[in-house]
Design a protein around this motif. Structure first.
Motif, mmCIF file in Angstrom:
data_model
loop_
_atom_site.group_PDB
_atom_site.id
_atom_site.type_symbol
_atom_site.label_atom_id
_atom_site.label_comp_id
_atom_site.label_asym_id
_atom_site.label_seq_id
_atom_site.Cartn_x
_atom_site.Cartn_y
_atom_site.Cartn_z
ATOM 1 N N SER A 37 -90.780 -39.967 -45.295
ATOM 2 C CA SER A 37 -91.179 -38.621 -44.887
ATOM 3 C C SER A 37 -90.388 -38.252 -43.637
ATOM 4 N N HIS A 79 -89.341 -36.422 -36.434
ATOM 5 C CA HIS A 79 -89.988 -37.692 -36.767
ATOM 6 C C HIS A 79 -89.730 -38.015 -38.228
ATOM 7 N N GLU A 102 -90.006 -27.314 -37.952
ATOM 8 C CA GLU A 102 -91.303 -27.336 -38.625
ATOM 9 C C GLU A 102 -92.470 -27.351 -37.642
ATOM 10 N N PHE A 103 -92.242 -27.910 -36.455
ATOM 11 C CA PHE A 103 -93.318 -27.984 -35.464
ATOM 12 C C PHE A 103 -93.026 -27.133 -34.229
ATOM 13 N N SER A 139 -89.819 -34.859 -40.748
ATOM 14 C CA SER A 139 -90.188 -33.546 -40.229
ATOM 15 C C SER A 139 -89.125 -33.115 -39.231
ATOM 16 N N THR A 140 -88.772 -31.832 -39.276
ATOM 17 C CA THR A 140 -87.758 -31.318 -38.359
ATOM 18 C C THR A 140 -88.419 -30.720 -37.115
#
Length: 148
Positions: free
Chosen positions: A31, A52, A37-38, A33-34
């Motif tokens: 998985s 992450h 995205e957060f 995450s960019t």
């Protein structure tokens, strides 16, 4: 939740490529995450970088990684080596072969004085690895630090 200790590797702009490579080495679930995205970066150049990433292999191995944002200094990780050790020669030699592809073998995977097969390499992303395959003596040289 059980307490775990696992590597978390920092990269400069190539965490996605590295995590995909390690996914090919170890298998499992990946998985990522960019920063976008957060909403964790003011710099548009960081938007698609990995904030992450986590690889969970079926055999319990966990590897985490992220890109270092452009606003932070990238830290040299030459003082860290990841150790893979155990008794499953087929599995460990498979990891060795995949990790060494495009990397630099600094010590060939060969019989060590303590009776195990041991080798060291730096993979194509600059991450140092040690592989120790327990010999007939029960893994006396196991780099995992286990004692009986």
């Amino acid at each position: 939740m059980t307490t775990r200790l696992n590597p978390y590797i920092s990269f400069r702009d190539n965490a996605r490529e590295a995590l995909e490579f390690y996914h090919g080495v170890f298998g499992g679930d990946l998985s990522m995450s960019t920063f976008a995205e957060f909403q964790m970066s003011d710099d548009p150049a960081d938007a698609d970088k990995i904030m992450h990433g986590q690889l969970e292999a079926a055999n319990g191995l966990t590897l985490m990684a992220a890109d270092t944002p452009s606003s932070m200094e990238a830290v040299d990780s030459s003082n860290i080596t990841i150790s893979l050790s155990g008794e499953d020669e087929t599995e460990l030699r498979g990891y060795w072969d995949k990790l060494s592809d495009g990397g630099n073998v600094t010590m060939p995977l060969d019989m060590a004085p303590w009776g195990d097969h041991f080798g060291q390499l730096t993979d194509r992303f600059g991450v140092a690895w040690m592989v120790n395959i327990a010999g007939q003596g029960g893994g006396q040289g196991d780099q995992g630090g286990q004692s009986s």
